[in-house]
Design a protein around this motif. Structure first.
Motif, mmCIF file in Angstrom:
data_model
loop_
_atom_site.group_PDB
_atom_site.id
_atom_site.type_symbol
_atom_site.label_atom_id
_atom_site.label_comp_id
_atom_site.label_asym_id
_atom_site.label_seq_id
_atom_site.Cartn_x
_atom_site.Cartn_y
_atom_site.Cartn_z
ATOM 1 N N ILE A 20 39.273 -57.145 54.066
ATOM 2 C CA ILE A 20 38.360 -57.417 53.492
ATOM 3 C C ILE A 20 37.432 -57.144 52.286
ATOM 4 O O ILE A 20 37.430 -57.551 51.146
ATOM 5 C CB ILE A 20 37.258 -57.287 54.764
ATOM 6 N N SER A 52 36.392 -68.476 58.765
ATOM 7 C CA SER A 52 35.966 -67.962 59.597
ATOM 8 C C SER A 52 36.754 -66.515 58.877
ATOM 9 O O SER A 52 35.924 -65.695 58.391
ATOM 10 C CB SER A 52 36.272 -67.216 61.634
ATOM 11 N N ASN A 53 38.016 -66.447 58.646
ATOM 12 C CA ASN A 53 38.490 -65.203 57.743
ATOM 13 C C ASN A 53 37.895 -65.478 56.197
ATOM 14 O O ASN A 53 37.011 -64.158 55.906
ATOM 15 C CB ASN A 53 39.645 -65.109 58.120
ATOM 16 N N TRP A 56 34.211 -64.745 56.794
ATOM 17 C CA TRP A 56 33.482 -63.102 57.612
ATOM 18 C C TRP A 56 33.981 -62.094 56.141
ATOM 19 O O TRP A 56 33.353 -61.334 55.724
ATOM 20 C CB TRP A 56 35.054 -62.589 57.959
ATOM 21 N N SER A 59 30.535 -62.315 54.232
ATOM 22 C CA SER A 59 29.526 -61.368 54.909
ATOM 23 C C SER A 59 29.722 -60.190 54.162
ATOM 24 O O SER A 59 28.928 -58.937 54.236
ATOM 25 C CB SER A 59 30.177 -61.816 56.722
ATOM 26 N N HIS A 60 30.910 -59.458 53.925
ATOM 27 C CA HIS A 60 31.278 -58.341 52.897
ATOM 28 C C HIS A 60 30.527 -58.072 51.590
ATOM 29 O O HIS A 60 30.930 -57.006 50.920
ATOM 30 C CB HIS A 60 32.714 -58.137 53.556
ATOM 31 N N THR A 87 31.978 -68.826 66.178
ATOM 32 C CA THR A 87 32.181 -67.756 65.595
ATOM 33 C C THR A 87 32.049 -68.418 63.991
ATOM 34 O O THR A 87 31.206 -67.472 62.835
ATOM 35 C CB THR A 87 33.999 -67.174 65.388
ATOM 36 N N LEU A 91 29.076 -66.401 61.418
ATOM 37 C CA LEU A 91 29.084 -66.324 60.210
ATOM 38 C C LEU A 91 28.556 -66.922 58.947
ATOM 39 O O LEU A 91 27.670 -66.304 57.939
ATOM 40 C CB LEU A 91 29.999 -66.198 59.332
#
Length: 182
Positions: A20, A52-53, A56, A59-60, A87, A91
């Protein structure tokens, strides 16, 4: 520069915090918009893990990356309204919760979505809590909507605020409504 096929392959596998961090750095420091655009396209991928990845990774993002996402608010809302994976929905709602909502750009379909999800016992606590926070952000501009939100949040108390997380979110939103109404 990574191609979209290479990025999709990487996101189709299990990724970890180091992955990530690397993908965030690539998206935020190298070509910028090209990598972000590929990630955003993959956030809507049919493969649940890829989507979802990609979300994700978003989200960072740091502040500058989040400002890029602010310009994609309409698309994120469309994604939230149509996504079926819990999921991915969590997110997307998390990304939206970090954004600002202008009074003139409030989408009533999304507000209705949030109001329905926050009172639904069928939804996970995370979805209900994020929906409640987002509903507050959208109602903030309209006193009459804030009052409707207060009534909906009160309904949660009478139905199923058995989760500590939901109780805490409910308390915080009610506190925000009280502060806003002063």
């Amino acid at each position: 520069m990574m191609t979209i096929c290479q990025l999709r392959k990487r996101l189709s596998e299990r990724i970890h915090a180091a992955d990530i961090a690397e993908l965030c750095l690539m998206a935020q420091c190298t070509d910028g918009n090209g990598m972000k655009a590929m990630l955003f396209k993959l956030a809507g991928d049919k493969d649940r893990r890829v989507a979802s990845n990609a979300l994700w990774v978003f989200s960072h993002f740091n502040a500058s990356g989040r400002s890029w996402l602010q310009n994609k608010q309409k698309e994120l809302i469309d994604m939230a309204l149509s996504v079926t994976d819990v999921t991915s929905l969590r997110l997307v709602l998390t990304l939206l919760e970090r954004q600002t909502f202008e009074a003139e750009s409030i989408r009533t379909d999304f507000l209705d979505f949030c109001l329905c999800r926050m009172v639904s016992d069928a939804e996970p606590v995370s979805i209900r809590s994020l929906s409640m926070k987002l509903a507050y952000k959208m109602c903030l501009h309209y006193p009459e909507l804030l009052e409707e939100l207060r009534m909906s949040v009160d309904l949660i108390d009478k139905t199923s605020a058995d989760s500590a997380g939901l109780k805490s979110c409910r308390r915080n939103v009610l506190r925000l409504i009280d502060v806003t109404n002063r």
